[in-house]
Motif scaffolding. Structure first.
Motif, PDB file in Angstrom:
ATOM      1  N   HIS A   1     -33.552  87.536  79.335  1.00 28.90           N
ATOM      2  CA  HIS A   1     -33.245  86.804  80.560  1.00 28.90           C
ATOM      3  C   HIS A   1     -31.755  86.518  80.587  1.00 28.90           C
ATOM      4  O   HIS A   1     -31.212  85.889  79.674  1.00 28.90           O
ATOM      5  N   VAL A   2     -31.084  87.008  81.610  1.00 25.09           N
ATOM      6  CA  VAL A   2     -29.657  86.772  81.766  1.00 25.09           C
ATOM      7  C   VAL A   2     -29.485  85.551  82.665  1.00 25.09           C
ATOM      8  O   VAL A   2     -30.029  85.521  83.781  1.00 25.09           O
ATOM      9  N   PRO A   3     -28.757  84.528  82.201  1.00 31.00           N
ATOM     10  CA  PRO A   3     -28.591  83.326  83.029  1.00 31.00           C
ATOM     11  C   PRO A   3     -27.798  83.622  84.298  1.00 31.00           C
ATOM     12  O   PRO A   3     -27.090  84.636  84.372  1.00 31.00           O
ATOM     13  N   PRO A   4     -27.904  82.777  85.306  1.00 32.91           N
ATOM     14  CA  PRO A   4     -27.148  82.993  86.541  1.00 32.91           C
ATOM     15  C   PRO A   4     -25.658  83.091  86.247  1.00 32.91           C
ATOM     16  O   PRO A   4     -25.120  82.317  85.462  1.00 32.91           O
ATOM     17  N   ILE A   5     -25.019  84.041  86.855  1.00 30.62           N
ATOM     18  CA  ILE A   5     -23.609  84.293  86.610  1.00 30.62           C
ATOM     19  C   ILE A   5     -22.809  83.747  87.789  1.00 30.62           C
ATOM     20  O   ILE A   5     -22.985  84.177  88.920  1.00 30.62           O
ATOM     21  N   ASP A   6     -21.894  82.810  87.481  1.00 31.14           N
ATOM     22  CA  ASP A   6     -21.144  82.180  88.561  1.00 31.14           C
ATOM     23  C   ASP A   6     -20.099  83.104  89.168  1.00 31.14           C
ATOM     24  O   ASP A   6     -19.880  83.124  90.357  1.00 31.14           O
ATOM     25  N   THR A   7     -19.415  83.854  88.315  1.00 26.14           N
ATOM     26  CA  THR A   7     -18.321  84.690  88.820  1.00 26.14           C
ATOM     27  C   THR A   7     -18.678  86.164  88.670  1.00 26.14           C
ATOM     28  O   THR A   7     -18.997  86.617  87.590  1.00 26.14           O
ATOM     29  N   GLY A   8     -18.616  86.898  89.750  1.00 29.80           N
ATOM     30  CA  GLY A   8     -18.828  88.346  89.701  1.00 29.80           C
ATOM     31  C   GLY A   8     -20.281  88.760  89.739  1.00 29.80           C
ATOM     32  O   GLY A   8     -20.598  89.889  90.113  1.00 29.80           O
ATOM     33  N   GLY A   9     -21.161  87.908  89.318  1.00 27.78           N
ATOM     34  CA  GLY A   9     -22.585  88.217  89.419  1.00 27.78           C
ATOM     35  C   GLY A   9     -23.162  89.018  88.279  1.00 27.78           C
ATOM     36  O   GLY A   9     -24.363  89.166  88.195  1.00 27.78           O
ATOM     37  N   THR A  10     -22.352  89.609  87.412  1.00 30.17           N
ATOM     38  CA  THR A  10     -22.898  90.424  86.324  1.00 30.17           C
ATOM     39  C   THR A  10     -22.123  90.149  85.045  1.00 30.17           C
ATOM     40  O   THR A  10     -21.005  89.629  85.059  1.00 30.17           O
ATOM     41  N   VAL A  11     -22.735  90.518  83.934  1.00 28.82           N
ATOM     42  CA  VAL A  11     -22.065  90.432  82.637  1.00 28.82           C
ATOM     43  C   VAL A  11     -22.269  91.742  81.903  1.00 28.82           C
ATOM     44  O   VAL A  11     -23.096  92.567  82.297  1.00 28.82           O
ATOM     45  N   GLY A  12     -21.521  91.943  80.824  1.00 29.74           N
ATOM     46  CA  GLY A  12     -21.653  93.151  80.030  1.00 29.74           C
ATOM     47  C   GLY A  12     -22.670  92.959  78.914  1.00 29.74           C
ATOM     48  O   GLY A  12     -22.916  91.839  78.464  1.00 29.74           O
ATOM     49  N   MET A  13     -23.237  94.064  78.488  1.00 21.98           N
ATOM     50  CA  MET A  13     -24.271  94.024  77.458  1.00 21.98           C
ATOM     51  C   MET A  13     -24.066  95.159  76.462  1.00 21.98           C
ATOM     52  O   MET A  13     -23.767  96.290  76.852  1.00 21.98           O
ATOM     53  N   ALA A  14     -24.214  94.839  75.189  1.00 22.22           N
ATOM     54  CA  ALA A  14     -24.117  95.856  74.142  1.00 22.22           C
ATOM     55  C   ALA A  14     -25.469  95.969  73.446  1.00 22.22           C
ATOM     56  O   ALA A  14     -26.154  94.963  73.224  1.00 22.22           O
ATOM     57  N   ILE A  15     -25.837  97.181  73.129  1.00 17.70           N
ATOM     58  CA  ILE A  15     -27.106  97.449  72.429  1.00 17.70           C
ATOM     59  C   ILE A  15     -26.794  98.357  71.246  1.00 17.70           C
ATOM     60  O   ILE A  15     -26.117  99.378  71.380  1.00 17.70           O
ATOM     61  N   TRP A  16     -27.270  97.934  70.074  1.00 16.85           N
ATOM     62  CA  TRP A  16     -27.142  98.756  68.873  1.00 16.85           C
ATOM     63  C   TRP A  16     -28.539  98.925  68.259  1.00 16.85           C
ATOM     64  O   TRP A  16     -29.325  97.976  68.245  1.00 16.85           O
ATOM     65  N   CYS A  17     -28.825 100.098  67.746  1.00 20.69           N
ATOM     66  CA  CYS A  17     -30.086 100.242  67.024  1.00 20.69           C
ATOM     67  C   CYS A  17     -30.023 101.382  66.028  1.00 20.69           C
ATOM     68  O   CYS A  17     -29.244 102.336  66.190  1.00 20.69           O
ATOM     69  N   ASN A  18     -30.804 101.243  64.986  1.00 23.60           N
ATOM     70  CA  ASN A  18     -30.984 102.333  64.039  1.00 23.60           C
ATOM     71  C   ASN A  18     -32.445 102.356  63.611  1.00 23.60           C
ATOM     72  O   ASN A  18     -33.098 101.316  63.564  1.00 23.60           O
TER      73      ASN A  18
END
Lengths: 214, 206, 247
Positions: C118-135
């Motif tokens: 769940h991504v919290p409401p974003i006040d500025t720009g409306g979006t945030v960046g996300m990183a995913i790592w897996c092995n």
């Protein structure tokens, strides 16, 4: 430290503007120096912080990926990975040398594939593929300096021809140290096979870096 | 302390009482002198330069190019180990003054040598493997499960995380080998040497 | 809002103090305190430390995650303990389609390598960046691909499975990893050669507020009729980490 000093006025005192004005002056003086002693423990919320105050995520030039295409590399010297005409290069990054707390974390990943040994190779002549991250302080076109700590190798020893597929993937997480220049910093991926020219296919690459300020 | 409102309202016709000024000021000053919080401070005003170093992140790393720092894992030892007695695979010690989420990443490459291995397909049954695990305070958070010796050169990457309490913590990479030798002499003559490697830790405090 | 001689003037000596004069000054200070302490009022030197920020919250099993001021993170992993077999296995018998005909909807999530975030409401720009790592660790077994096959000429003919990171049913093709079929070369012990430790990572530049599903998914490809180059695809130890960057 920005603390307001209250000039007290008690019953029985002569009323004078001097006392009230002293308090007002204290407000004017200290209200422009709000710092740690004014803010309570756990008082700050995310909303109080400016965007990207802690971490600057990569902008559109600072991450790259290759969802389509591949690059076949057959070189004894390092070759910059370029897939479908898109060099897998990110940047520019600016490193603020005046900010000793700033860190740059570089992350990358790729898949490598090819068939099997050609007939006739031995354990000492079989291909060994070298892969590493590299950087340039000049331009997105290089010249490139390899990051030796990120060197990764893969290769079979004595495995007969046409027995096993050679395939796999490698990822990197690297903390990049501060360098003399403060801007025009680029990163890329290099692949080569120094033992004997032997084709390898590089595909499905990703590369990005996160600038951690605090 | 959230929003603040002075309590003593002064209106025309009131008898002048210094406490109307003093107590009201006291209320407001007490708020300012150490109780300010998110309701008092405007949004998006705290910038990077106002934040102390390591307030949110502590980053450490240890990395090596191939060479003098290589870790030569001898086949005769089958327990988990962190190095060869001279060099370590990767170790970071950090003392945190607050709870944090600790991210860790490790990648590296290794080479198998020694004992005439592997020399021919007649020794297929002698497939040996090496595995690596990434630990935080002894707790395994990630691993590179198995890499066989027939991959004379191989490389891997693993990522993990763990929430930790304040205090000292140790991030360590360990390796374990499975050797299927024909005899003990062969076992001790086989080496898996870990070369260029990179251990990164990012402790996220807030 | 700065407090200066304009916004917060002194009382003038010799003038009659009205009740409104007192109220106005108190109102100004009150207004300043109630949300108008702006950037120009804050000290420019570094003074914010971790004690001024809410401590992170750590949530354990079954949905491990971290909620913090500057980031949220989700953690999934499956580690074999002793001889336990917490492996995921998919069978070619139920596979579809063949390599080259696949679409995102053919993939399915791998247990312990997936999270609903769940991504919290974003006040500025409306979006945030996300990183995913897996092995993860994977291999296929009991196939009948002959070691005498011309593997060199058939790089795409013997791909047993594909792995890919998905966000909300959209696959990020750049994160794809292929598992090639095991061959008949060697005995049971030698099958270890064919097993693979894999890894991938991806940067998602913008993800909006609200719920999202993030997963490492896999697809077992269909073999041609009468050919059983692979039968079972296994996924063993796996580690899946997701982070969104809020500050």
């Amino acid at each position: 430290m920005a603390r307001i000093t209250l000039q007290d006025i008690s019953i029985g005192d002569a009323i004078s503007s001097a006392e009230t004005n002293t308090t007002l002056q204290s407000w004017r003086d200290q209200s422009i120096n709000v710092d740690n002693e004014n803010v309570r423990s756990e008082g700050l919320h995310r909303r109080n912080f400016a965007a990207n105050a802690v971490v600057t995520p990569p902008n559109s030039n600072q991450y790259v990926s290759a969802p389509l295409g591949s690059m076949s590399i057959n070189s004894a010297t390092p070759v910059l990975v370029d897939i479908a005409g898109t060099p897998q290069v990110i940047g520019p990054f600016s490193f603020d040398l005046t900010d000793t707390n700033a860190e740059l974390l570089v992350f990358g990943s790729l898949q490598y594939r090819n068939g099997s040994h050609p007939v006739g190779v031995t354990s000492t002549s079989a291909g060994v593929w070298n892969m590493r991250l590299c950087y340039s302080t000049t331009a997105s076109t290089g010249p490139w300096t390899g990051i030796d700590e990120t060197l990764r190798k893969t290769g079979f020893g004595f495995v007969p021809p046409n027995t096993i597929y050679r395939h796999g993937s490698i990822s990197w997480a690297h903390r990049f140290g501060p360098i003399a220049t403060t801007s025009s910093l680029y990163f890329g991926i290099q692949v080569w096979e120094p033992r004997a020219a032997r084709l390898i296919k590089i595909e499905y690459t990703t590369l990005h870096a996160i600038y951690v300020q605090r | 302390m959230a929003h603040k409102f002075y309590q003593r309202y002064v209106q025309e016709g009131d008898i002048t009482d210094p406490r109307d000024w003093t107590l009201n000021q006291q209320d407001l000053i007490e708020e300012f002198n150490g109780r300010l919080d998110r309701d008092n401070i405007d949004q998006s005003v705290v910038t990077t330069t106002m934040i102390k170093g390591n307030a949110f992140s502590i980053i450490r790393n240890v990395d090596h190019a191939e060479g003098a720092a290589d870790v030569a894992l001898e086949g005769g030892t089958i327990a988990w180990r962190s190095g060869d007695g001279t060099n370590t695979l990767g170790r970071i010690e950090v003392d945190l003054s607050s709870a944090a989420l600790v991210w860790v990443w490790w990648s590296g490459y290794w080479e198998w040598t020694g004992g005439g291995f592997p020399s021919s397909i007649s020794s297929i049954s002698s497939v040996n493997t090496v595995r690596f695990r990434l630990t935080i305070d002894g707790i395994e958070v990630s691993r590179i499960h198995k890499s066989p010796g027939y991959r004379l050169f191989d490389c891997g990457f693993c990522v993990g995380s763990l929430a930790v309490d304040p205090g000292p913590h140790v991030i360590e990479v360990q390796a374990k080998m499975f050797i299927q030798p024909t005899n003990a002499a062969v076992q001790t003559a086989i080496f898996c040497t870990v070369k260029a490697r990179d251990l990164v830790m990012w402790a996220r405090r807030q | 809002m700065p407090l200066n001689t304009t916004t917060l003037p002194d009382f003038m000596t010799g003038t009659i103090v009205q009740a409104s004069d007192i109220r106005n000054r108190l109102d100004t200070i009150q207004q300043f305190l109630n949300g108008q302490i702006g950037s120009s009022e804050l000290s420019g030197t570094s003074w914010v430390d971790h004690t001024h920020v809410i401590s992170p919250e750590f949530y354990g099993a079954p949905s491990r995650r971290t909620v913090s001021t500057s980031f949220h993170a989700w953690h999934r992993r499956s580690i074999p303990e002793g001889s336990s077999t917490d492996f995921v296995v998919r069978h070619e018998d139920f596979a579809n389609p063949a390599f080259g005909s696949e679409s995102d909807s053919d993939f399915s999530a791998i247990r312990d390598a997936a999270a609903t975030i769940h991504v919290p409401p974003i006040d500025t720009g409306g979006t945030v960046g996300m990183a995913i790592w897996c092995n993860w660790y994977t291999y296929n077994s009991e196939g009948t691909l002959s070691a005498a096959t011309d593997l060199e000429s058939n790089l795409t003919d013997h791909i047993a499975a594909a792995f890919r990171i998905f966000v909300d049913d959209t696959g990020y093709t750049e994160s794809t990893r292929y598992l090639h079929a095991t061959t008949s070369w060697g005995d049971e012990a030698a099958e270890r050669i064919h097993r693979k430790d894999m890894s991938t990572c991806v940067w998602i530049p913008s993800i909006s507020g609200g719920p999202h599903s993030v997963a490492l998914k896999m697809l077992v490809f269909k073999t041609p009729a009468g050919v059983r180059d692979w039968k079972h695809v296994w996924v063993g130890p796996r580690f899946f980490e997701v982070e969104i960057f809020l500050l």
